[in-house]
Design a protein around this motif. Structure first.
Motif, PDB file in Angstrom:
ATOM      1  N   LYS A   1       0.814  -1.124  -0.067  1.00  0.00           N
ATOM      2  CA  LYS A   1      -0.086   0.098  -0.016  1.00  0.00           C
ATOM      3  C   LYS A   1       0.923   1.399  -0.160  1.00  0.00           C
ATOM      4  N   ALA A   2       2.035   1.180   0.219  1.00  0.00           N
ATOM      5  CA  ALA A   2       3.074   2.258   0.211  1.00  0.00           C
ATOM      6  C   ALA A   2       4.102   2.238  -0.810  1.00  0.00           C
ATOM      7  N   ILE A   3       4.586   3.191  -1.508  1.00  0.00           N
ATOM      8  CA  ILE A   3       5.906   3.134  -2.223  1.00  0.00           C
ATOM      9  C   ILE A   3       6.819   3.939  -1.243  1.00  0.00           C
ATOM     10  N   GLY A   4       7.777   3.250  -0.665  1.00  0.00           N
ATOM     11  CA  GLY A   4       8.728   3.887   0.224  1.00  0.00           C
ATOM     12  C   GLY A   4       9.727   4.761  -0.552  1.00  0.00           C
ATOM     13  N   TYR A   5      10.485   5.471   0.649  1.00  0.00           N
ATOM     14  CA  TYR A   5      11.387   6.471   0.511  1.00  0.00           C
ATOM     15  C   TYR A   5      12.561   5.736  -0.660  1.00  0.00           C
ATOM     16  N   ALA A   6      12.645   6.513  -1.642  1.00  0.00           N
ATOM     17  CA  ALA A   6      13.591   6.255  -2.639  1.00  0.00           C
ATOM     18  C   ALA A   6      13.449   4.813  -3.322  1.00  0.00           C
TER      19      ALA A   6
END
Length: 101
Positions: A1-6
Motif C-alpha cells: 500500500k505504500a511506495i517507500g523512500y527512494a
C-alpha cells in the motif's frame, strides 16, 4: 500500500509504471531521478487521500514536459491542482483504465 523512500530512485531505464488504486502513500524521492520515466498510470481515484511527497518524482533537470500522467475519468482536476502531480508531469490526461481495488 505504500511506495517507500527512494524505492526506485535512480532507475535510469524505468520508462513506465502503474500505481495501483490502493496505494495510500508515496514516499520521498520514490521515483527521483528516473529520466526515462515518461508514462505513469495512476489508478488512485482521489489524490488528496494519498500522502504523496512533493519530491516523489523529481528530475535533476527539472524538465517534465515529456512526462504523461494517466488518471481515471473525473479525477483530472484533482491531479491538476495538487503537487507533486501538477508540477512534475507535463501532461495529465484522463485515460487510465478503471479498475476495482
Amino acid at each position: 500500500k505504500a511506495i517507500g523512500y527512494a524505492a526506485f530512485d535512480g532507475c535510469a531505464l524505468l520508462s513506465a509504471i502503474t500505481i495501483p488504486g490502493n496505494v495510500t502513500a508515496i514516499g520521498r524521492k520514490a521515483f527521483n531521478n528516473c529520466p526515462a520515466l515518461t508514462d505513469v498510470v495512476c489508478l488512485i481515484p482521489d489524490p488528496t487521500l494519498v500522502a504523496t511527497s512533493r519530491d516523489a518524482f523529481l528530475l535533476p533537470s527539472g524538465q517534465y514536459g515529456n512526462r504523461t500522467l494517466h488518471v481515471l475519468l473525473s479525477s483530472i482536476s484533482a491531479y491538476q491542482s495538487l503537487a507533486p502531480w501538477s508540477e512534475q508531469f507535463g501532461n495529465i490526461v484522463e485515460n487510465a483504465p478503471s479498475t476495482r481495488n
